[in-house]
Design an enzyme around this catalytic site. Structure first.
Site: not given
Ligand code: 5RP
Length: 217
Positions: A28, A30, A81-83, A94, A97, A103
């Site tokens: 989840t 961007s 996934d992102g971080a 994490k 979001g 996650e």
């Molecule tokens: C959501 C997360 C996202 O991976 C984290 O917030 C990074 O977000 P972005 O890719 O928008 O910088 O853990 O719960």
């Protein structure tokens, strides 16, 4: 290179890890959204995706990618996934979001967790980014007091409810010397659903996008 370009570069590099027939675990945020947009081009080759949030499920469906239930598919080969922060040890914060619990579930169910981020997320020590903790609503104050005793300054993320119907405490100024131990300690507090430390099960691969291209750790 802007942060968003770094996110996109990392996300596109992660597409190389997708194999024909995969049910792909999808995170989840961007950066994950860039991955989803790229995954759309491979949708004929995959067997659907497991989403880590309602927002991700909606974006996947918008691209015509089938969203599968984790209970129906069992183990996943790949999670992307992102971080919010990452270290060279592939420990992560994490939950910026608010999707940290799902996650963590999808990461746990996956053989390989590929974390994608722009280079600015790389840190020597976790904790400058406030640590998100998902909490059962009736335990908000109880858990906040415990987090203060641990040296943190929790702030209630007001006006936000997680996909699981819970609240988030963002904990500032925690000294995270031992991420694995702190993850265990916070997870044991009654009322905590999940802490956004991903250390016990961190990323297997970290793909960082930046000015000089993509670096994989
Ligand atoms: C959501 C997360 C996202 O991976 C984290 O917030 C990074 O977000 P972005 O890719 O928008 O910088 O853990 O719960």
């Amino acid at each position: 290179m802007s942060q968003d370009k770094g996110k996109q570069a990392a996300a596109l590099a992660a597409l190389d890890h997708v194999r024909t027939g995969d049910v792909v675990g999808v995170g989840t945020g961007s950066t994950a959204n860039h991955f989803i947009d790229g995954l759309a081009k491979l949708k004929g080759r995959i067997d659907g995706a497991v989403a880590s949030s309602e927002a991700t499920a909606e974006r996947l469906r918008g691209h015509g990618i089938e969203v599968r239930e984790l209970n129906d598919v069992g183990k996943l080969r790949l999670y992307v996934d992102g971080a919010d922060e990452a270290t060279r040890h592939r420990h992560l914060i994490k939950g910026g979001g608010g999707a940290l619990t799902r996650e963590k579930i999808v990461a746990e169910a996956s053989e390989t967790f590929v974390c994608i981020a722009d280079r600015s997320k790389m840190v020597d020590r976790l904790g400058a980014f406030p640590l998100p903790v998902e909490v059962i609503p009736m335990a908000r104050s109880l858990v906040a007091r415990a987090l203060v005793r641990m040296g943190g300054e929790p702030a209630w993320r007001t006006g936000f409810t997680t996909d699981n119907g819970n609240v988030i405490l963002d904990v500032h100024n925690l000294d995270i010397l031992d991420p694995v131990e702190m993850e265990r300690e916070i997870n044991q507090l009654p009322g905590v659903v999940t802490v956004g430390l991903f250390a016990r099960r961190g990323a297997d691969l970290l793909i960082l996008g930046g000015d000089d291209g993509v670096e994989t750790i």
